[in-house]
Write an enzyme that holds these catalytic residues in place. Structure first.
Site, PDB file in Angstrom:
ATOM      1  N   ASP A  57     -26.107  21.998  31.370  1.00  0.00           N
ATOM      2  CA  ASP A  57     -27.074  21.446  30.418  1.00  0.00           C
ATOM      3  C   ASP A  57     -26.445  21.234  29.047  1.00  0.00           C
ATOM      4  O   ASP A  57     -27.170  21.106  28.043  1.00  0.00           O
ATOM      5  CB  ASP A  57     -28.272  22.391  30.265  1.00  0.00           C
ATOM      6  CG  ASP A  57     -29.351  22.112  31.316  1.00  0.00           C
ATOM      7  OD1 ASP A  57     -29.171  21.169  32.108  1.00  0.00           O
ATOM      8  OD2 ASP A  57     -30.352  22.845  31.347  1.00  0.00           O
ATOM      9  N   ASP A  74     -24.738  33.897  35.578  1.00  0.00           N
ATOM     10  CA  ASP A  74     -24.689  33.267  34.264  1.00  0.00           C
ATOM     11  C   ASP A  74     -23.247  32.930  33.928  1.00  0.00           C
ATOM     12  O   ASP A  74     -22.308  33.448  34.549  1.00  0.00           O
ATOM     13  CB  ASP A  74     -25.280  34.194  33.201  1.00  0.00           C
ATOM     14  CG  ASP A  74     -26.804  34.182  33.221  1.00  0.00           C
ATOM     15  OD1 ASP A  74     -27.377  33.328  33.914  1.00  0.00           O
ATOM     16  OD2 ASP A  74     -27.419  35.033  32.542  1.00  0.00           O
ATOM     17  N   ASP A  97     -21.110  33.760  31.796  1.00  0.00           N
ATOM     18  CA  ASP A  97     -20.137  34.781  31.386  1.00  0.00           C
ATOM     19  C   ASP A  97     -19.919  35.839  32.461  1.00  0.00           C
ATOM     20  O   ASP A  97     -19.254  36.848  32.211  1.00  0.00           O
ATOM     21  CB  ASP A  97     -20.595  35.457  30.088  1.00  0.00           C
ATOM     22  CG  ASP A  97     -21.967  36.093  30.227  1.00  0.00           C
ATOM     23  OD1 ASP A  97     -22.875  35.423  30.749  1.00  0.00           O
ATOM     24  OD2 ASP A  97     -22.140  37.258  29.814  1.00  0.00           O
ATOM     25  N   ASP A 115     -36.735  34.979  35.357  1.00  0.00           N
ATOM     26  CA  ASP A 115     -36.261  35.883  36.400  1.00  0.00           C
ATOM     27  C   ASP A 115     -37.307  36.938  36.754  1.00  0.00           C
ATOM     28  O   ASP A 115     -37.592  37.196  37.919  1.00  0.00           O
ATOM     29  CB  ASP A 115     -34.954  36.555  35.958  1.00  0.00           C
ATOM     30  CG  ASP A 115     -34.979  36.992  34.501  1.00  0.00           C
ATOM     31  OD1 ASP A 115     -36.074  37.041  33.901  1.00  0.00           O
ATOM     32  OD2 ASP A 115     -33.907  37.281  33.946  1.00  0.00           O
TER      33      ASP A 115
END
Length: 574
Positions: free
Chosen positions: A174, A233, A235, A327
């Site tokens: 994105d 994610d 990281d 989530d």
């Protein structure tokens, strides 16, 4: 109009008369009651002059006597009600924390392992079936301008041990920076040239943020053919055996919808800020997640480092962007459909902690606000759910939502940052010793026993949590009442490979940011308030002596008010 003004001043004088009666002389009271203000036809200027003269006759002793009367009859009773409300919430909090700690310790003592409760067998290639013995797995990596870490996460996902024809890596980009988009696209092409089945996906807008990206990713035909979906994610860096350790639980236990791994942190030693964060998150995983998994097979999905059964996601209604905790939203809805969750404490996935105070505050706002808002949206759904037991409903409503997402942030701030300082100025207020000493000590002990290697950081952790309670109660109220920023989403800034050159940063370091970012007004304001209360307590004494505690809290607010914690990295692209 003139008559209305005269009547207003008459009303004011009559209101003030009984309040001043106990503190004023009989002569003053007589003058006030018999003043020309009683005549509505008198000249307005003479009324003002008379009233002004009477006010000037009030002595400092009379003013102080008035304050004592108001304090004893109005302020103290109201504050005492708040005190007892805080005591009730403190008991709720300590009971909940004790329960979770006992479950967690029990799991550790008896050596409970997921493999003992659920069936688990390694997946082996069948000579006849070949790689088709392995289920199809989709690995989703949502990212947004992740210049610092995109290579690390994509590389780790592409390095997972799994048959190449049974895994698809999907990068959901994105990013709004064209250069970053090109870099991510080139990285995907590089791995594709090595034989990895990797897909690069982009959207024309960021509608729904992370939830919108994950939902869009599941709409592709190849995604719908997958049995399980893993989310990392940008990281996060899983070890190669991650899928081999998690997917078998889903294969052999058809009622399990989610297998969640624990987070590990590559930059936890960078600063005092990151070390304190590690303590809080370790407690979350060791105590909250493990106790929830061991008792009710329910806990909140952490948004990453978890494997979902695709059919469970579909049955629960898919991803929704109505809150900033998509989530947790999915986890609650899946639970109400009868699905179970499993947490594996021994399985860790490397990730990164926010390195600046502002980034951490934004992350906490998103988490706390979203959870409180989800409580508002789903409380009734939990009550009327038919596939969940009454006990589990109580656990979800009371323990999971009310106590942890609402009571905890409220009592932490109101009791220790508002009521305790004000009690110095209002000595008529009674603070039970068990509420302001024994309960906090118990909570500290419960936290400390799970962090024996971090005992030296406990004082810093306590003070830091006091400051963060200011942000958390604000976020909780924003979520509960859905104010303007309840659905605000700000991506946490990453550091990535910059860590290699910055591990020797001292524990306390002033953030190198612009001038306007160096000051946190709310923290500085509370610091001044706490310093004032502490100084008053020290100078005038009283029944309670809290000045040492208040001075320490004020110092913590002052330090964080000037951003003397954490680090800051600024990267420019040309």
């Amino acid at each position: 109009m003139e008559a209305w003004r005269v009547e207003t001043f008459l009303t004011l004088s009559l209101f003030l008369t009984p309040m001043l009666a106990s503190a004023s002389s009989s002569n003053f009271t007589s003058q006030l009651v018999n003043s020309p203000l009683q005549s509505a036809n008198g000249d307005l200027l003479s009324h003002l002059s008379t009233f002004h003269a009477m006010v000037h006759e009030i002595t400092p002793d009379q003013v102080y006597s008035m304050w004592l009367t108001v304090r004893a009859k109005a302020i103290a009773p109201a504050l005492q009600v708040v005190v007892w409300m805080c005591m009730v919430m403190s008991v709720m909090l300590v009971v909940e924390a004790t329960y979770m700690a006992l479950v967690s310790l029990g799991v550790k003592i008896i050596g409970w392992k997921p493999e003992k409760q659920y069936k688990w067998e390694p997946i082996g290639e069948d000579e006849e079936k070949g790689s088709s013995a392995y289920p199809m797995v989709l690995v989703q990596i949502p990212m947004y301008n992740e210049i610092e870490v995109y290579k690390l996460s994509i590389g780790a996902a592409c390095g997972l041990t799994w048959p190449s024809d049974r895994i698809i890596v999907q990068v959901l980009d994105d990013s709004t920076d064209p250069l970053i988009k090109d870099l991510v696209k080139v990285e995907c092409e590089t791995w594709a040239s090595k034989g990895v089945n990797i897909k690069y996906c982009e959207r024309s807008d960021r509608k729904g943020f992370k939830a919108g990206a994950l939902k869009k990713g599941m709409e592709f035909p190849y995604a719908q053919e997958c049995d399980y979906v893993v989310i990392f994610d940008a990281d996060f860096q899983p070890d190669p055996d991650y899928l081999n350790r998690t997917v078998p639980f889903l294969i052999h236990n058809p009622k399990i919808a989610l297998v969640q791994a624990r987070w590990d942190f590559v930059n936890y030693s960078m600063s005092l800020l990151t070390r304190i964060q590690k303590m809080s998150l370790d407690y979350h995983f060791k105590v909250e997640q493990e106790s929830g998994s061991a008792t009710f097979a329910f806990f909140s999905f952490n948004g990453t480092a978890g494997v979902w059964r695709v059919s469970a996601i579909n049955e629960a209604g898919g991803w929704k962007d109505r809150t900033t905790v998509e989530d947790m939203d999915l986890a609650v809805r899946a639970t109400l459909k009868g699905w179970k969750f499993l947490y594996i404490n021994e399985l860790r996935v490397k990730s990164e902690l926010p390195t600046t105070f502002k980034a951490y505050c934004r992350q906490q706002h998103r988490w706390v606000c979203g959870a409180a808002n989800l409580f508002r949206k789903m409380a009734w759904d939990i009550i009327v759910a038919t596939e969940v037991s009454l006990v589990k409903k109580f656990y979800m409503l009371y323990s999971f939502f009310l106590v942890r997402r609402v009571v905890a942030p409220v009592v932490s701030f109101v009791l220790y940052c508002v009521v305790l300082p004000l009690s110095v100025l209002v000595p008529e207020v009674y603070l039970p010793i068990w509420g302001v000493a024994y309960i906090p000590t118990t909570l500290l002990f419960i936290t400390a026993i799970r962090h024996p290697k971090s005992l030296h950081l406990m004082p810093f952790w306590i003070l830091f949590e006091n400051v963060m309670s200011l942000h958390r109660i604000k976020a909780a109220m924003v979520g509960l009442f859905e104010t303007a920023t309840f659905n605000e989403w700000i991506v946490t800034k990453k550091v990535g490979s910059n860590l290699k050159d910055t591990l020797d940063i001292p524990l306390l370091e002033k953030s190198k940011t612009k001038l306007r970012d160096k000051i946190n007004v709310s923290e500085l304001g509370f610091s001044a308030f706490l310093f004032s209360c502490a100084s008053y307590n020290l100078a005038f004494g009283g029944t309670n002596s809290y000045y040492i505690n208040l001075y320490m809290q004020a110092t913590a607010f002052l330090v964080l008010g000037f951003n003397y914690v954490g680090t800051c990295y600024c990267t420019s692209f040309h």
